[in-house]
Design an enzyme around this catalytic site. Structure first.
Site, PDB file in Angstrom:
ATOM      1  N   ASN A   7      -6.201   6.189  36.595  1.00  7.25           N
ATOM      2  CA  ASN A   7      -7.003   6.439  35.341  1.00  7.25           C
ATOM      3  C   ASN A   7      -7.661   5.242  35.175  1.00  7.25           C
ATOM      4  O   ASN A   7      -7.401   3.988  34.995  1.00  7.25           O
ATOM      5  CB  ASN A   7      -5.918   6.692  34.265  1.00  7.25           C
ATOM      6  N   HIS A  10      -9.879   2.620  31.037  1.00 10.44           N
ATOM      7  CA  HIS A  10      -9.646   1.149  30.537  1.00 10.44           C
ATOM      8  C   HIS A  10     -10.836   0.246  31.198  1.00 10.44           C
ATOM      9  O   HIS A  10     -11.033  -0.727  30.551  1.00 10.44           O
ATOM     10  CB  HIS A  10      -8.374   0.542  30.505  1.00 10.44           C
ATOM     11  N   HIS A  52     -10.672  10.256  30.888  1.00 12.81           N
ATOM     12  CA  HIS A  52     -10.444  11.186  29.838  1.00 12.81           C
ATOM     13  C   HIS A  52     -11.715  11.044  29.039  1.00 12.81           C
ATOM     14  O   HIS A  52     -12.196   9.913  28.387  1.00 12.81           O
ATOM     15  CB  HIS A  52      -9.159  10.357  28.952  1.00 12.81           C
ATOM     16  N   ARG A  54     -13.051  11.368  25.694  1.00 12.41           N
ATOM     17  CA  ARG A  54     -12.605  11.867  24.317  1.00 12.41           C
ATOM     18  C   ARG A  54     -13.590  12.201  23.695  1.00 12.41           C
ATOM     19  O   ARG A  54     -14.932  12.010  23.673  1.00 12.41           O
ATOM     20  CB  ARG A  54     -12.093  10.326  23.736  1.00 12.41           C
ATOM     21  N   ARG A  58     -14.862   6.945  23.142  1.00 19.61           N
ATOM     22  CA  ARG A  58     -14.651   5.630  22.791  1.00 19.61           C
ATOM     23  C   ARG A  58     -14.660   4.717  23.987  1.00 19.61           C
ATOM     24  O   ARG A  58     -14.877   3.456  24.019  1.00 19.61           O
ATOM     25  CB  ARG A  58     -13.387   5.400  22.058  1.00 19.61           C
ATOM     26  N   GLU A  79      -9.082  14.862  31.910  1.00 22.14           N
ATOM     27  CA  GLU A  79      -8.242  14.770  30.778  1.00 22.14           C
ATOM     28  C   GLU A  79      -8.924  15.223  29.638  1.00 22.14           C
ATOM     29  O   GLU A  79     -10.205  14.631  29.379  1.00 22.14           O
ATOM     30  CB  GLU A  79      -7.390  13.349  30.465  1.00 22.14           C
ATOM     31  N   THR A 110      -3.310   8.021  23.784  1.00 23.43           N
ATOM     32  CA  THR A 110      -2.805   9.322  23.641  1.00 23.43           C
ATOM     33  C   THR A 110      -1.294   9.035  23.256  1.00 23.43           C
ATOM     34  O   THR A 110      -0.599   8.706  23.920  1.00 23.43           O
ATOM     35  CB  THR A 110      -2.795  10.250  25.042  1.00 23.43           C
ATOM     36  N   GLU A 160       2.342  17.634  33.398  1.00 21.79           N
ATOM     37  CA  GLU A 160       2.435  16.141  33.437  1.00 21.79           C
ATOM     38  C   GLU A 160       3.268  15.590  32.384  1.00 21.79           C
ATOM     39  O   GLU A 160       2.973  16.077  31.130  1.00 21.79           O
ATOM     40  CB  GLU A 160       1.009  15.355  33.303  1.00 21.79           C
ATOM     41  N   HIS A 200       1.738   7.879  31.531  1.00 20.07           N
ATOM     42  CA  HIS A 200       1.596   7.358  30.456  1.00 20.07           C
ATOM     43  C   HIS A 200       2.641   6.144  30.481  1.00 20.07           C
ATOM     44  O   HIS A 200       3.869   6.555  30.347  1.00 20.07           O
ATOM     45  CB  HIS A 200       1.584   8.067  29.142  1.00 20.07           C
TER      46      HIS A 200
HETATM   47  N1  PXP Z   1      -1.667  10.655  31.503  1.00 18.58           N
HETATM   48  C1  PXP Z   1      -2.432  10.844  30.323  1.00 18.58           C
HETATM   49  C2  PXP Z   1      -2.304  12.418  30.071  1.00 18.58           C
HETATM   50  C3  PXP Z   1      -2.741   9.977  29.738  1.00 18.58           C
HETATM   51  O1  PXP Z   1      -3.294  10.443  28.323  1.00 18.58           O
HETATM   52  C4  PXP Z   1      -2.813   8.545  30.055  1.00 18.58           C
HETATM   53  C5  PXP Z   1      -3.455   7.617  29.183  1.00 18.58           C
HETATM   54  O2  PXP Z   1      -4.732   7.691  28.995  1.00 18.58           O
HETATM   55  C6  PXP Z   1      -2.358   8.273  31.179  1.00 18.58           C
HETATM   56  C7  PXP Z   1      -1.734   9.462  32.029  1.00 18.58           C
HETATM   57  C8  PXP Z   1      -2.282   6.760  31.773  1.00 18.58           C
HETATM   58  O3  PXP Z   1      -1.666   6.164  30.802  1.00 18.58           O
HETATM   59  P1  PXP Z   1      -1.480   4.710  31.065  1.00 18.58           P
HETATM   60  O4  PXP Z   1      -2.979   3.770  30.990  1.00 18.58           O
HETATM   61  O5  PXP Z   1      -0.671   3.863  30.163  1.00 18.58           O
HETATM   62  O6  PXP Z   1      -0.963   4.288  32.515  1.00 18.58           O
END
Ligand code: PXP
Length: 248
Positions: A7, A10, A52, A54, A58, A79, A110, A160, A200
Site C-alpha cells: 500500500n 503513505h 486508497h 479517499r 488527503r 481501496e 481506516t 480482507e 492494517h
Molecule cells: N488494508 C486496508 C483495507 C487499509 O485500509 C490499510 C490502511 O490504509 C491497509 C491495509 C494497510 O495498513 P498499514 O498502512 O497499517 O499497513
C-alpha cells in the site's frame, strides 16, 4: 506462499505534506512520487499495489491512480468507499480488484472494518457491478462471525480481515484473544469458500505471528514498509544531498 500487496498511500501522505498545491501536471516531478515507489516495490517482489482514493483526497490523488493503473505490471487493488461515485470511478478505471472500506472524514486512517450488516444492500450492489465488469471485490471486515457469514452470502469472492485491533493489542494482554479472533475468522471464511486476505497495522515484528494465520492468501501492508524504507534509504539520501551542495 503468502502474497504481498504494498500500500503506497503513505508515500502520497508525505508528498502532500509539502506539495499539496502542486498541479496534476507535475506528476512524477514532485517527491516522493508514489507511483515510482510502486514500481520499485514491484521490482523488489511485491505481488500487487494497493491505493486508497479517499473522498477527501488527503493522500492519493486521482492522477496517481491513473498513473498506477498505467504503469503497475502486477495487480492494482483500489481501496474505496462503498458509494455510487466510487463505484462509477472503479468501473472506469478497471483495477484488478477493489477493496470496500468504511470512510470517515475525521479518522486518521481506516478505523474498524466495513459493517456489512448495516450496509447490506449497498455492498451487494457494488459486488454485483464489479462482478459483471470482471473486477474482484474484497470486503475489509472485522474478524466477526456475522460479518464473515454475510460476506459469503453477498457473493464477495474475497475478504480482507482487519488486523488493526490485533496490532493495537500487540503489547497488551489482549493480544492472544485478538489473534484467536483472527484465526477463527480465517477458518470460518475459508470454510465458506472465501479467499482470505488481511491487513492494517502489520509490521516487521508482528508479521512473525500474523503469517501463521491459516489460509492466508495476501497481506496488504503499507505503513511499516514505508517507515522502514526511510531508515534503509536515509544514509544515501543525506550523502547525495551533500554531494549536490558541494559538487567536486
Ligand atoms: N488494508 C486496508 C483495507 C487499509 O485500509 C490499510 C490502511 O490504509 C491497509 C491495509 C494497510 O495498513 P498499514 O498502512 O497499517 O499497513
Amino acid at each position: 506462499m503468502i502474497l504481498l500487496g504494498v500500500n503506497i498511500d503513505h508515500g502520497a501522505t508525505l508528498r502532500q505534506a509539502r506539495y499539496r498545491e502542486a498541479p496534476a501536471s507535475a506528476g512524477a516531478a514532485v517527491e516522493p512520487d508514489p507511483v515510482a515507489l510502486a514500481i520499485l516495490a514491484e521490482q523488489a517482489g511485491a505481488d500487487g499495489i494497493t491505493v486508497h482514493l479517499r473522498e477527501d483526497r488527503r493522500h492519493i490523488q486521482d492522477h496517481d491512480v491513473v498513473r498506477v493503473r498505467q504503469t503497475v505490471a502486477t495487480r492494482v487493488n483500489l481501496e474505496m468507499a462503498c458509494t455510487p461515485a466510487m463505484t462509477e470511478y472503479a468501473l472506469r478505471l478497471r483495477p484488478d480488484s477493489v477493496c470496500l472500506v468504511p470512510e470517515n472524514r475525521q479518522e486518521v486512517t481506516t478505523e474498524g472494518g466495513l459493517d456489512l450488516v448495516g450496509n447490506r444492500d449497498r455492498v451487494a450492489a457494488v459486488v454485483r457491478a464489479m462482478d459483471a465488469a470482471g473486477i474482484t471485490t474484497s470486503l475489509f471486515i472485522d474478524p466477526d462471525a456475522p460479518q464473515i457469514a454475510l460476506a459469503a452470502e453477498l457473493g464477495a469472492p474475497w475478504i480482507e480481515l482487519h488486523t488493526g485491533a490485533y496490532a493495537n493489542a500487540y503489547y497488551t494482554p489482549r493480544r492472544a484473544a485478538e489473534f484467536e479472533r483472527l484465526r477463527r475468522g480465517a477458518v470460518q471464511a475459508h470454510g465458506l469458500g472465501l479467499v482470505v486476505n488481511a491487513g492494517h497495522g502489520i509490521n516487521y515484528i508482528n508479521i512473525a505471528e500474523v503469517r501463521t494465520l491459516p489460509h492466508l492468501h495476501e497481506l496488504n501492508i503499507g505503513h511499516s514498509i514505508l517507515s522502514r524504507a526511510l531508515f534503509t534509504g536515509i544514509a544515501e539520501a543525506v550523502r547525495e544531498m551533500k554531494a549536490r551542495m558541494n559538487p567536486a
